[in-house]
Design an enzyme around this catalytic site. Sequence first.
Site, PDB file in Angstrom:
ATOM      1  N   HIS A  82      25.874  41.182  33.309  1.00 46.30           N
ATOM      2  CA  HIS A  82      26.556  40.519  34.422  1.00 46.30           C
ATOM      3  C   HIS A  82      25.805  40.828  35.708  1.00 46.30           C
ATOM      4  O   HIS A  82      25.440  41.981  35.953  1.00 46.30           O
ATOM      5  CB  HIS A  82      28.007  41.016  34.557  1.00 46.30           C
ATOM      6  CG  HIS A  82      28.702  40.413  35.730  1.00 46.30           C
ATOM      7  ND1 HIS A  82      29.281  39.156  35.689  1.00 46.30           N
ATOM      8  CD2 HIS A  82      28.874  40.860  37.004  1.00 46.30           C
ATOM      9  CE1 HIS A  82      29.795  38.871  36.873  1.00 46.30           C
ATOM     10  NE2 HIS A  82      29.558  39.892  37.682  1.00 46.30           N
ATOM     11  N   ASP A 161      43.125  36.773  36.076  1.00 44.23           N
ATOM     12  CA  ASP A 161      42.021  36.944  37.024  1.00 44.23           C
ATOM     13  C   ASP A 161      41.713  35.624  37.718  1.00 44.23           C
ATOM     14  O   ASP A 161      41.420  35.591  38.914  1.00 44.23           O
ATOM     15  CB  ASP A 161      40.766  37.450  36.299  1.00 44.23           C
ATOM     16  CG  ASP A 161      39.545  37.353  37.205  1.00 44.23           C
ATOM     17  OD1 ASP A 161      39.527  38.072  38.214  1.00 44.23           O
ATOM     18  OD2 ASP A 161      38.659  36.526  36.939  1.00 44.23           O
ATOM     19  N   ARG A 168      42.838  35.842  46.127  1.00 40.69           N
ATOM     20  CA  ARG A 168      42.053  36.783  46.948  1.00 40.69           C
ATOM     21  C   ARG A 168      41.124  36.031  47.907  1.00 40.69           C
ATOM     22  O   ARG A 168      40.899  36.445  49.033  1.00 40.69           O
ATOM     23  CB  ARG A 168      41.234  37.714  46.043  1.00 40.69           C
ATOM     24  CG  ARG A 168      42.095  38.763  45.341  1.00 40.69           C
ATOM     25  CD  ARG A 168      41.326  39.444  44.231  1.00 40.69           C
ATOM     26  NE  ARG A 168      40.069  39.997  44.682  1.00 40.69           N
ATOM     27  CZ  ARG A 168      38.954  40.063  43.934  1.00 40.69           C
ATOM     28  NH1 ARG A 168      38.952  39.614  42.701  1.00 40.69           N
ATOM     29  NH2 ARG A 168      37.863  40.574  44.413  1.00 40.69           N
ATOM     30  N   SER A 183      38.143  42.464  38.270  1.00 41.05           N
ATOM     31  CA  SER A 183      37.940  41.031  38.037  1.00 41.05           C
ATOM     32  C   SER A 183      36.750  40.810  37.096  1.00 41.05           C
ATOM     33  O   SER A 183      36.852  40.070  36.102  1.00 41.05           O
ATOM     34  CB  SER A 183      37.700  40.351  39.399  1.00 41.05           C
ATOM     35  OG  SER A 183      37.224  39.056  39.242  1.00 41.05           O
ATOM     36  N   LYS A 187      36.981  39.833  32.620  1.00 38.39           N
ATOM     37  CA  LYS A 187      36.323  38.687  31.960  1.00 38.39           C
ATOM     38  C   LYS A 187      35.316  39.177  30.921  1.00 38.39           C
ATOM     39  O   LYS A 187      35.295  38.714  29.786  1.00 38.39           O
ATOM     40  CB  LYS A 187      35.606  37.822  32.998  1.00 38.39           C
ATOM     41  CG  LYS A 187      36.540  37.065  33.910  1.00 38.39           C
ATOM     42  CD  LYS A 187      35.819  36.116  34.829  1.00 38.39           C
ATOM     43  CE  LYS A 187      35.160  36.743  36.022  1.00 38.39           C
ATOM     44  NZ  LYS A 187      35.988  37.032  37.167  1.00 38.39           N
TER      45      LYS A 187
END
Length: 438
Positions: A82, A161, A168, A183, A187
Amino acid sequence: MTPYELIRAKRDGGTLPLEALRGFVSAYGRGEIPDYQMAALCMAVFFRGLEPAELRTWTEAMLRSGTTLRRRNPGPRRVDKHSTGGVGDKVSICLAPLVAACGLVVPMVAGRGLGHTGGTLDKLSAIPGFRTDLSLAEAEQVLDQIGVCIIGQTDEIAPADRRLYALRDVTATVDSIPLIASSILSKKLSENLDGLVLDVKVGSGALMRGLLEAEQLGRTLVDLAWAMGCPTVAWLTAMDAPLGAAVGNASELLEAVDVLRGRGPDDVRKLTLRLGAEMLVLGRLFGSVPEAERRLAAAIADGSGLERFRAMVRAQGGDPVVLETPAALLGPLETTEVRAERAGVLAAVDTLDVGLAAVVLGAGRIRSDDTIDPGVGFTIRRRPGDRLNQGEPLVSVHHRPGQDVSEVCRRLAAAYRLADRAEPTLPLLIARQEVRAS
Ligand code: URA
């Protein structure tokens, strides 16, 4: 504890009872807590933070608001990467198939571009027919067949999320380290992984501009992922200039494919090899990063990484033949150069502004429902530290015939600062973070 009492306790700096916190986040996921109460809790978390146990509870509740990918037992190990995002970051596109070609499974859930950062899904969507909205059942089939897929967050993956991120976004609570960490991991951990590599970007184009805050985010992510049972390594990497030469959806896709062809810019290739090697080590295919890097380089040289990418494109509804005709993929374009206004050294690039100029051009979006033009973009001609004569090109702007790009060019010219002397820049690979010895 009522929602009111929970919000008040966090507002006043207290540590929340974990069962009450779990109940609150789970109820939010089911639509039973109104947005205004969740927004108030997020603001309290923004100022007060979350203790490690609270953060884990929060993240688990978000993860469990959806389902997780099923896995074949026994099957190859599953790993993913990520990136916290930036400008020109196309690494996921070449990295995922390359790692799969080496023998691991890569079930990648990626994002769309928002604000100044580009998104992997938008780049892949430049391929006509490529589907990023596979259901989990469809994704599992693709994984069984070819060991890699790149999909978006659907209603099945951490839906709490999805709702919370939108909330947010409009309540000024995005830039909170615990909320970002929960968050991202809610995922990623829905992929049921054996290992995760995090690329935490630092610099003018990153979510975390300063080294200290990036270190905090990386540390929080690594500790949380391990606490939730996923071996994880983070790299802090430079985002004080666009990564590679291409900025724009189709052109970034083509640049990532170039890396799989053994070409492409040095920084993109180097980052792909290092992050990929960390994935192969976490997947226990190799005991050391240099051995793993050699394996990845071999998968580029023998074409197996590119072949795996083509297979993934076919499996997700696209036709990889379009990659052979870049001009058709990009569509009709004209180029306007942004040139150095004076002679000197390129001292710094405000990468956030380069990303925002790409949004003005049409390559990115400010609101999640904005449409983008996949063909337009920039070629970055110069990097910090380069010496230039007056009038030399800094950035080439590729735009639609007749498109007015005066505002784009003005923004780009302002983002590039020339000086008499070079200024310190960040190394591409800044620091590695792994689990703390207990
Ligand atoms: N990316 C995410 O997925 N979530 C955040 O909160 C920030 C970046």
